[in-house]
Design an enzyme around this catalytic site. Structure first.
Site, PDB file in Angstrom:
ATOM      1  N   GLN A 188     -16.135   2.444  11.735  1.00 51.99           N
ATOM      2  CA  GLN A 188     -15.920   2.073  10.333  1.00 51.99           C
ATOM      3  C   GLN A 188     -15.972   0.562  10.124  1.00 51.99           C
ATOM      4  O   GLN A 188     -15.753   0.082   9.019  1.00 51.99           O
ATOM      5  CB  GLN A 188     -14.618   2.667   9.796  1.00 51.99           C
TER       6      GLN A 188
ATOM      7  N   SER B 257      -1.877  -4.840   7.802  1.00 51.11           N
ATOM      8  CA  SER B 257      -1.979  -5.322   9.191  1.00 51.11           C
ATOM      9  C   SER B 257      -2.733  -6.643   9.228  1.00 51.11           C
ATOM     10  O   SER B 257      -2.468  -7.494  10.071  1.00 51.11           O
ATOM     11  CB  SER B 257      -2.720  -4.297  10.049  1.00 51.11           C
TER      12      SER B 257
ATOM     13  N   GLY C 282      -2.334   5.824   1.808  1.00 52.32           N
ATOM     14  CA  GLY C 282      -1.709   4.852   0.910  1.00 52.32           C
ATOM     15  C   GLY C 282      -2.585   4.531  -0.290  1.00 52.32           C
ATOM     16  O   GLY C 282      -3.814   4.414  -0.178  1.00 52.32           O
TER      17      GLY C 282
ATOM     18  N   HIS D   9       3.481  -1.209   9.964  1.00 48.08           N
ATOM     19  CA  HIS D   9       4.306  -2.026   9.071  1.00 48.08           C
ATOM     20  C   HIS D   9       4.981  -1.119   8.056  1.00 48.08           C
ATOM     21  O   HIS D   9       4.845   0.121   8.121  1.00 48.08           O
ATOM     22  CB  HIS D   9       3.449  -3.113   8.409  1.00 48.08           C
TER      23      HIS D   9
ATOM     24  N   HIS E 172       2.897   1.726   6.446  1.00 49.17           N
ATOM     25  CA  HIS E 172       2.749   2.918   7.296  1.00 49.17           C
ATOM     26  C   HIS E 172       4.062   3.702   7.357  1.00 49.17           C
ATOM     27  O   HIS E 172       4.070   4.932   7.292  1.00 49.17           O
ATOM     28  CB  HIS E 172       2.383   2.506   8.723  1.00 49.17           C
TER      29      HIS E 172
ATOM     30  N   MET F  18      -4.501   2.732  11.909  1.00 48.21           N
ATOM     31  CA  MET F  18      -5.159   1.932  12.948  1.00 48.21           C
ATOM     32  C   MET F  18      -4.121   1.094  13.696  1.00 48.21           C
ATOM     33  O   MET F  18      -4.468   0.159  14.419  1.00 48.21           O
ATOM     34  CB  MET F  18      -6.228   1.040  12.321  1.00 48.21           C
ATOM     35  N   GLY F  19      -2.844   1.423  13.529  1.00 51.69           N
ATOM     36  CA  GLY F  19      -1.810   0.737  14.306  1.00 51.69           C
ATOM     37  C   GLY F  19      -1.373  -0.587  13.691  1.00 51.69           C
ATOM     38  O   GLY F  19      -1.678  -0.883  12.536  1.00 51.69           O
TER      39      GLY F  19
ATOM     40  N   LYS G 178      -2.695   1.760  -1.536  1.00 49.54           N
ATOM     41  CA  LYS G 178      -3.240   0.431  -1.209  1.00 49.54           C
ATOM     42  C   LYS G 178      -4.756   0.511  -0.977  1.00 49.54           C
ATOM     43  O   LYS G 178      -5.501  -0.374  -1.357  1.00 49.54           O
ATOM     44  CB  LYS G 178      -2.502  -0.088   0.031  1.00 49.54           C
ATOM     45  N   ASP G 179      -5.207   1.589  -0.308  1.00 43.01           N
ATOM     46  CA  ASP G 179      -6.639   1.810  -0.087  1.00 43.01           C
ATOM     47  C   ASP G 179      -7.083   2.912  -1.047  1.00 43.01           C
ATOM     48  O   ASP G 179      -7.397   4.034  -0.639  1.00 43.01           O
ATOM     49  CB  ASP G 179      -6.889   2.201   1.366  1.00 43.01           C
TER      50      ASP G 179
END
Ligand code: AMP
Length: 280
Positions: free
Chosen positions: A60, A185, A146, A33, A36, A29-30, A148-149
């Site tokens: 979402q 982000s 990732g 960092h 990503h 989603m931009g 992370k999710d």
């Protein structure tokens, strides 16, 4: 590197396919960092062509979530992608992705009803629908996500397997700041005091890891310790704190194999998530 909308990106990806060039896709989603960039570097190593998508996917986000304040900076993101050797930046508009009349979705079952799915009921259907569209448009060999999710990665793996998408789902380790905070982000929203408070997520996860290393197997004990750490931080409010099986995402009472400790915590208005795998 080219920046492309929907028609051009799809045509370019098809041309690469015809030339038998393997394509790696990194959906984002931009506001790129180091997290990503670690996905992009891995994709760069494993594929002839790398596509990064940047799309803040409206479907979402729930009605009271942070769609409007989600950070955006396409120029900076494009410069980072160029530097990282990305071949194409796919940046569609919401109108291209969801033209008038759009009415289909991909929804995954029980895996999406727990953890983040409980407080964000439409979230994973939004994620799966957009990722399914990206897969169909770009037909990558591999797609990078990732840890992370963690729930997202598990749900996408399930979707890809269930729907025979024939795309390798590669999950990359969580990148952290030096003090342990998972890079995100959304960290940009944290003021200085909140940034400090946000460390309670990593502290709670680390304490669970230490307790497991010391022989604790009862997850009620671990969860009690994690809850106490989050509760002792005045700026923090837990959304959930759970220990689950990493594949089914069902809660685990007693640790016998690898489990996932996962939590979502509000720091002020900003909702942060993090997780670690606990191994004996
Ligand atoms: P987002 O732009 O937040 O939707 O994230 C795009 C992808 O980057 C997702 O697959 C995330 O799991 C991954 N990602 C985000 N933060 C991190 C991180 N700190 N470490 C590793 N991957 C990450």
């Amino acid at each position: 590197m080219k920046t492309a909308g929907l028609a051009e990106a799809s045509a370019t990806a098809s041309a690469w396919k015809r030339e038998s060039l393997s394509v790696g896709l990194v959906p984002t989603m931009g506001w790129l960092h180091q997290g990503h960039l670690s996905l992009i570097r891995r994709a760069r190593r494993e594929n002839a062509r790398v596509i990064v998508s940047i799309f803040v996917n409206p479907i979402q986000f729930g009605p009271n979530e942070d769609l409007d304040r989600y950070p955006r900076d396409l120029e900076r993101d494009a410069a980072l992608c160029r530097e990282a050797g990305v071949d194409m930046l796919f940046h569609p508009t919401a109108e291209e992705m969801y033209p008038e009349g759009f009415q289909s979705s991909i929804s995954v079952g029980a895996l999406t009803q727990t953890l983040c799915g409980r407080s964000r009921p439409a979230h994973f259907t939004g994620v799966c629908t957009v990722v399914g569209k990206l897969f169909n448009l770009l037909r990558p060999e591999r797609a990078y996500f990732g840890q992370k999710d963690a729930q997202q990665a598990t749900v996408i793996r399930r979707m890809a397997a269930d729907l025979n998408m024939n795309i390798g789902i590669v999950v990359c380790p969580t990148v952290r700041e030096e003090d342990g905070l998972a890079v995100s982000s959304r960290n940009v929203h944290l003021g200085a005091a909140e940034r400090q408070a946000a460390l309670c997520l990593f502290r709670a996860l680390s304490s669970a890891q230490e307790q497991v290393a010391a022989g604790v197997r009862d997850t009620a004990v671990l969860l009690g310790g994690m809850r106490a750490i989050i509760a002792s931080e005045p700026a923090a409010a837990a959304d959930y704190i759970e220990i689950v099986d990493p594949e089914t995402l069902f809660p685990v009472d007693h640790i016998e194999k690898k489990v996932l400790a996962a939590l979502a915590v509000f720091i002020g208005k900003t909702r942060l998530i993090d997780n670690v795998l606990l191994e004996q």
